[in-house]
Design an enzyme around this catalytic site. Structure first.
Site, short mmCIF file in Angstrom:
data_model
loop_
_atom_site.label_atom_id
_atom_site.label_comp_id
_atom_site.label_asym_id
_atom_site.label_seq_id
_atom_site.Cartn_x
_atom_site.Cartn_y
_atom_site.Cartn_z
N ASN A 220 29.18 43.67 42.33
CA ASN A 220 28.91 42.63 43.33
C ASN A 220 27.40 42.57 43.59
OD1 ASN A 220 31.31 44.39 43.67
ND2 ASN A 220 32.03 42.65 44.83
N GLU B 101 37.46 44.68 41.39
CA GLU B 101 37.73 45.14 42.75
C GLU B 101 39.21 44.96 43.04
OE1 GLU B 101 36.51 41.89 45.60
OE2 GLU B 101 34.56 42.30 44.71
N HIS C 132 29.86 34.57 42.84
CA HIS C 132 28.60 35.28 42.59
C HIS C 132 27.63 34.49 41.72
CE1 HIS C 132 31.08 39.29 42.97
NE2 HIS C 132 30.92 38.70 44.14
#
Ligand code: FAE
Length: 547
Positions: free
Chosen positions: A526, A403, A488
């Site tokens: 994600n 990202e 995450h």
């Protein structure tokens, strides 16, 4: 990426992102209502916390994505639900009139029971930027799990309070590697669309993107990606994109454009408080006890489960210990929270019948961070939206999806910053340390090298094309890679291993896992859309068959 093309416009000129938000009915209205005054006061506050000795049909541990989906769908099926959340309600402004602190000025609200900040970017120009803060049950937990710092949201809404809102559905061709025992047709035909609608997912207006000052950094990211031959993709988000355009126009209080993200978002982000949880509470069947931490679950003599819950104050001290009886218990405390609970309950004899897969299959989604130093003719902008809207996809060729992330410092840094998700092969295990009476995670920092190598397939090439170098001042002195952390956490009670194929824990009918702990360590993008979609799939089956 599924949404790589510009958002189509409806005949009346309403963009697809607006349309998606509109289909959320109540979710949409609550999001609008939430604009000016931030999060709505929850019904939980009105109902008061759970009483010692209470009996409830269903108790949900945690109020993140998995827990919120379970609460809504169970309530819609006519089941009364109580949710216990160890973090705060986050519905009351502080003395500055805001619920959450700004990223650039962390205060008592920012960290979970720390006396010093633990910022993911620990340095700037090589100088440490962490500072002392009062110890408080703040919204972001930087939990040290051995050799990795695991960042997690704490409060009603879980990770949705602190995350970037990037709402990414994995590419279908990668799905078999993410959840091998789940039918992809069902997920892409039913549950991913349901999750996206429930979360209020949308994409930036591509026309606005081209001119917005606050996305200069993303346009630079695109230029550099494309000049090196990498696909650049727009990434959907749950931020209210119309609101962000109004922020840019100066007509509403700023949130994304004030740099709010890590320590909460006061206006434009559609956190779970404004979507799933608002809808769940509106049924009248759901109540929430904030600052209530579940510490034990064990079978009750007369059926169901005895659940011990500690009520805590803002210093983290226990002010009351409550014992309640629940017909069914859903573990939705997040990958780390659920895994820690289950491993301890198995080892200490509260739930001895859990199987040996409990605590296993944990991964960091291959997270690594890095920055690049651009030339002076490539400024990334003093004003940066804290909400990322784009990424660089090199998953198939190099095992990395990056990202294009903001560095919302308020000054021109000439830096490009990235959070990469990589196809790491490494998985860790939670284990019980009887001497210390604590759960440990055997993750090794050295395992991040695999992720760094994958991220380098993108950034070495970009640096070579552009004649640029890595920043070495963001994670220490002369340190390129942010390899000490993850945003995450995934796994620890893997679907089809610790549980059956719908999250029912082996050994105990009536106990379920319904959060990121089910996913074996990686989602290729994600994770929260996949966590939400899987929860939608599992709760539908559980309601149909078990209730
Ligand atoms: P989660 O949302 O973590 O909720 C668990 C809840 O349970 C928390 O509120 C805990 O306080 C609570 N809890 C834990 N233990 C107990 C207990 N014993 N008793 C009572 N309550 C308890 O779980 N993901 C994306 O997809 N896109 C992004 O842009 C993104 N950005 C991120 C940025 C940051 C800084 C962070 C930290 C995470 C980010 N994530 C992002 C990850 C995402 O927030 C995370 O995967 C989900 O929140 C996990 O959802 P769960 O339902 O598993």
């Amino acid at each position: 990426m599924r949404q790589t093309t510009p958002a189509p416009r409806s005949p009346k000129g309403v963009s697809r992102r607006r349309f998606i938000a509109g289909t959320g009915s109540l979710a949409g209205t609550v999001a609008l209502a939430g604009r000016a005054a931030a999060a709505p006061r929850t019904a939980a506050a009105a109902a008061g916390p759970i009483a010692d000795g209470a009996r409830v049909p269903v108790l949900i541990v945690g109020t993140g994505y998995g827990g919120s989906v379970a609460a809504l769908r169970l309530a819609q099926a006519g089941v009364d639900v109580h949710m216990a959340e160890m973090g705060m309600a986050w519905d009351t402004p502080g003395t500055d009139g805001k619920i959450f602190a700004n990223t650039t000025s962390p205060d008592y609200r920012s960290y979970w029971l720390r006396t010093r900040t633990k910022q993911p970017l620990s340095n700037f120009l090589g100088f440490p930027i962490d500072r002392d803060v009062p110890r408080y049950t703040g919204v972001l937990d930087a939990e040290e799990m051995g050799e990795i710092t695991v960042y997690q949201g704490r409060g009603v809404g879980g990770g949705s309070l602190v995350n970037g809102g990037m709402a990414v559905t994995p590419k279908r061709e990668n799905f078999g590697g993410i959840l091998p025992t789940v039918n992809a047709d069902d997920m892409y035909g039913t549950y991913y669309p349901r999750a996206n609608a429930g979360l209020g997912v949308g994409t930036v207006d591509p026309d606005w993107f081209e001119t917005a000052d606050c996305y200069q950094y993303a346009r630079v990211g695109r230029k550099h990606a494309e000049r090196s031959g990498f696909p650049f993709v727009f990434v959907p988000d749950v931020y209210d994109w119309d609101y962000m355009e109004q922020e840019a126009a100066g007509t509403v209080p700023k949130s994304a454009l004030a740099g709010e993200i890590l320590y909460g978002n006061n206006y434009g982000k559609k956190s779970l408080q404004k979507t799933y949880l608002a809808r769940a509470l509106a049924t009248g069947r759901v109540s929430i006890s904030a600052q209530h931490k579940v510490t034990s679950v064990t079978p009750a003599a007369g059926g169901g489960f005895t659940v011990v819950i500690e009520q805590i104050d803002t210093t983290g001290a226990t002010t009351a210990t409550k014992t309640v009886t629940a017909g069914r218990v859903f573990f939705a405390a997040g990958s780390v929270g659920t895994s820690k609970l289950l491993v301890r309950l198995k080892a200490t004899g509260a739930l001895p019948g859990l199987n040996d897969r409990v605590g296993k299959g944990w991964g960091d989604n291959g997270n690594v961070m890095c920055g690049r130093a651009n030339h002076l003719w490539d400024p990334t902008g003093a004003l940066q939206s804290s909400i990322p809207c784009s990424g660089i996809d090199n998953w198939t060729a190099g095992g990395a999806f990056a990202e294009v992330a903001p560095l919302p410092t308020g000054i021109e840094t000439y830096a490009s910053f990235y959070l990469s998700i990589t196809d790491t092969p490494h998985r860790a295990e939670f284990g019980w340390d009887a001497a210390a009476g604590a759960v440990r995670l055997n993750w090794q920092t050295a395992w991040k090298q695999a992720s760094i190598d994958m991220a380098k397939t993108i950034f070495d090439k970009i640096n070579s094309t552009e004649g640029t170098i890595y920043r070495t001042d963001l994670f220490g002195t002369y340190k390129i890679w942010g390899d000490h952390l993850t945003y995450h956490p995934l796994g620890g009670a893997v679907l089809g291993e610790a549980t059956d194929n719908y999250g029912r824990l082996h050994g105990y009918p009536g106990l379920y896992v319904i959060d990121g702990a089910l996913i074996p360590g990686n989602t290729s993008v994600n994770p929260f859309v996949t966590i939400t979609a899987l929860a939608e799939r599992n709760i539908e089956k559980i309601i149909d068959v078990d209730l």
